[in-house]
Design a protein around this motif. Structure first.
Motif, short mmCIF file in Angstrom:
data_model
loop_
_atom_site.label_atom_id
_atom_site.label_comp_id
_atom_site.label_asym_id
_atom_site.label_seq_id
_atom_site.Cartn_x
_atom_site.Cartn_y
_atom_site.Cartn_z
N TYR A 1 0.83 -1.20 0.00
CA TYR A 1 0.00 0.00 0.00
C TYR A 1 0.87 1.26 0.00
CZ TYR A 1 -3.80 -3.21 1.21
OH TYR A 1 -4.71 -4.23 1.20
N ILE A 2 0.24 2.39 -0.29
CA ILE A 2 0.96 3.65 -0.44
C ILE A 2 1.09 4.33 0.92
CG2 ILE A 2 0.92 5.92 -1.55
CD1 ILE A 2 -0.80 4.60 -3.76
N ASN A 3 2.31 4.69 1.28
CA ASN A 3 2.59 5.36 2.55
C ASN A 3 2.37 6.86 2.39
OD1 ASN A 3 3.71 6.42 4.93
ND2 ASN A 3 5.25 4.81 5.04
N ASN A 4 1.54 7.44 3.26
CA ASN A 4 1.26 8.87 3.12
C ASN A 4 2.42 9.75 3.57
OD1 ASN A 4 1.07 8.74 5.93
ND2 ASN A 4 -0.79 9.97 6.02
N ASP A 5 3.51 9.14 4.04
CA ASP A 5 4.72 9.90 4.38
C ASP A 5 5.61 10.13 3.17
OD1 ASP A 5 3.99 10.12 7.02
OD2 ASP A 5 5.16 8.40 7.70
N ALA A 6 5.12 9.79 1.98
CA ALA A 6 5.93 9.90 0.76
C ALA A 6 6.19 11.34 0.35
CB ALA A 6 5.27 9.14 -0.38
N GLY A 7 5.49 12.29 0.96
CA GLY A 7 5.71 13.71 0.65
C GLY A 7 5.23 14.07 -0.75
N GLU A 8 6.07 14.78 -1.49
CA GLU A 8 5.69 15.26 -2.81
C GLU A 8 5.46 14.13 -3.80
OE1 GLU A 8 8.57 18.04 -4.12
OE2 GLU A 8 8.11 19.54 -2.58
N ALA A 9 6.02 12.95 -3.52
CA ALA A 9 5.87 11.81 -4.43
C ALA A 9 4.54 11.10 -4.27
CB ALA A 9 7.02 10.82 -4.22
N LEU A 10 3.75 11.51 -3.28
CA LEU A 10 2.51 10.79 -2.98
C LEU A 10 1.54 10.78 -4.16
CD1 LEU A 10 0.68 9.32 -0.96
CD2 LEU A 10 -0.08 11.56 -0.12
N ILE A 11 1.31 11.93 -4.77
CA ILE A 11 0.37 12.01 -5.89
C ILE A 11 0.87 11.17 -7.06
CG2 ILE A 11 -0.64 13.54 -7.61
CD1 ILE A 11 -0.83 15.68 -5.49
N ALA A 12 2.17 11.24 -7.34
CA ALA A 12 2.74 10.45 -8.44
C ALA A 12 2.59 8.96 -8.15
CB ALA A 12 4.21 10.81 -8.64
N ASP A 13 2.77 8.55 -6.90
CA ASP A 13 2.60 7.14 -6.52
C ASP A 13 1.16 6.69 -6.74
OD1 ASP A 13 5.26 7.01 -5.81
OD2 ASP A 13 4.89 7.25 -3.66
N CYS A 14 0.21 7.55 -6.41
CA CYS A 14 -1.20 7.22 -6.58
C CYS A 14 -1.56 7.07 -8.05
CB CYS A 14 -2.07 8.29 -5.93
SG CYS A 14 -1.98 8.32 -4.13
N ILE A 15 -1.08 8.00 -8.87
CA ILE A 15 -1.37 7.93 -10.31
C ILE A 15 -0.74 6.68 -10.91
CG2 ILE A 15 -0.96 9.05 -12.52
CD1 ILE A 15 -1.14 11.74 -11.04
N ALA A 16 0.49 6.35 -10.47
CA ALA A 16 1.15 5.14 -10.96
C ALA A 16 0.36 3.90 -10.60
CB ALA A 16 2.57 5.06 -10.40
N SER A 17 -0.22 3.88 -9.42
CA SER A 17 -1.03 2.74 -8.99
C SER A 17 -2.25 2.58 -9.89
CB SER A 17 -1.46 2.92 -7.53
OG SER A 17 -2.28 1.85 -7.10
N LEU A 18 -2.91 3.68 -10.21
CA LEU A 18 -4.07 3.64 -11.09
C LEU A 18 -3.70 3.15 -12.49
CD1 LEU A 18 -5.73 7.01 -10.01
CD2 LEU A 18 -6.68 4.73 -9.61
N LEU A 19 -2.56 3.59 -12.99
CA LEU A 19 -2.12 3.18 -14.32
C LEU A 19 -1.81 1.69 -14.38
CD1 LEU A 19 0.19 6.21 -15.25
CD2 LEU A 19 -2.06 5.66 -16.20
N LYS A 20 -1.48 1.10 -13.25
CA LYS A 20 -1.24 -0.35 -13.19
C LYS A 20 -2.54 -1.15 -13.17
CE LYS A 20 3.19 -0.15 -10.71
NZ LYS A 20 3.88 -0.48 -9.43
#
Length: 256
Positions: A131-150
């Motif tokens: 799962y995505i850690n909300n401590d990712a900082g600025e990378a959080l949104i990019a991580d979420c979009i990458a998850s959707l693209l998968k």
């Protein structure tokens, strides 16, 4: 007399349910997922199996609470969740909203608070499931979009925490930013619990006099294109979408 006995039973049953939940989390961390890592070497396969395991465990937990008389529930529009790559946004009235959604959404991904990565009951499952850690900082949104693209189905509660006792829904802008930057339609889920139980500020033993009924309604997608135009910045589009979603969830909860 019978009413009081029924109330006491639901207090005991609620405590027992959460005890089982905690023990199950420890077993997943100490036994199931270590064995999974030994048998399955590919990380993607590990994540897929771990998420299926968690979904079935959460489904069993909901079934246990229903069977013990703690709650009952109905889900409307469940077939809308059978697609892939969904951005699922829901209001957050109770402690177990996440459990409900992840019990019925296949290949679910979610944003997990950093403290849950340190909690002995939840650390094993959230790590195994990737799962995505909300401590990712600025990378959080990019991580979420990458998850959707998968093709993952990303579950987000845009309030960031449970709805306060006065019912005033206030959304943060993070979920809208994901929708706008990822150009992803929103699948809204409206959760209603009557009488309210496990709400913000309530202890688990503060059960209502009547058995709580959860009504979970998966509604039609909100098309993102209507909030994006060539003249508006992403920040402006996200602000428009957030304002719309806040009004949308407020009105739908009142209607329900």
């Amino acid at each position: 007399m019978l009413e009081r006995a029924w109330l006491y039973w639901r207090v005991v049953a609620t405590g027992f349910s959460f005890l089982v939940f905690g023990i199950g989390g420890l077993m997943l961390r100490a036994i199931v997922f270590p064995l999974l890592n030994m048998v399955v070497w590919k990380r993607d396969a590990q994540i897929s199996i771990a998420r299926t395991t968690i979904r079935l465990a959460f489904r069993s937990f909901i079934g246990l609470m229903n069977g013990l008389g703690v709650l009952r529930y109905e889900i409307i529009g469940l077939r809308r969740l059978e697609r892939t790559g969904l951005l699922i946004l829901a209001n957050h009235p109770t402690l177990i909203d996440t459990v409900f959604l992840m019990a019925f959404v296949r290949n679910a991904d979610c944003i997990v608070k950093g403290r849950l990565w340190k909690n002995p009951f939840t650390r094993g499952p959230v790590q195994a499931a990737g799962y995505i850690n909300n401590d990712a900082g600025e990378a959080l949104i990019a991580d979420c979009i990458a998850s959707l693209l998968k093709g993952n189905n990303l579950i987000i509660f845009p309030e960031g925490t449970r709805t306060p006792p006065d019912g005033d829904i206030q959304l943060k802008r993070g979920a809208a930013n994901i929708a706008v930057r990822g150009v992803r339609d929103v699948t809204p889920v409206v959760i209603n619990c009557q009488p309210l139980t496990l709400g913000k500020g309530e202890k688990w033993w503060q059960v209502p006099k009547e058995r709580a009924c959860f009504r979970i309604e998966v509604q039609e997608d909100i098309v993102i294109d209507r909030f994006i135009d060539n003249d508006a910045s992403e920040a402006m589009a996200a602000r428009r979408l957030t304002n719309y979603l806040q009004s949308y969830f407020t009105e739908e909860v009142r209607r329900a």
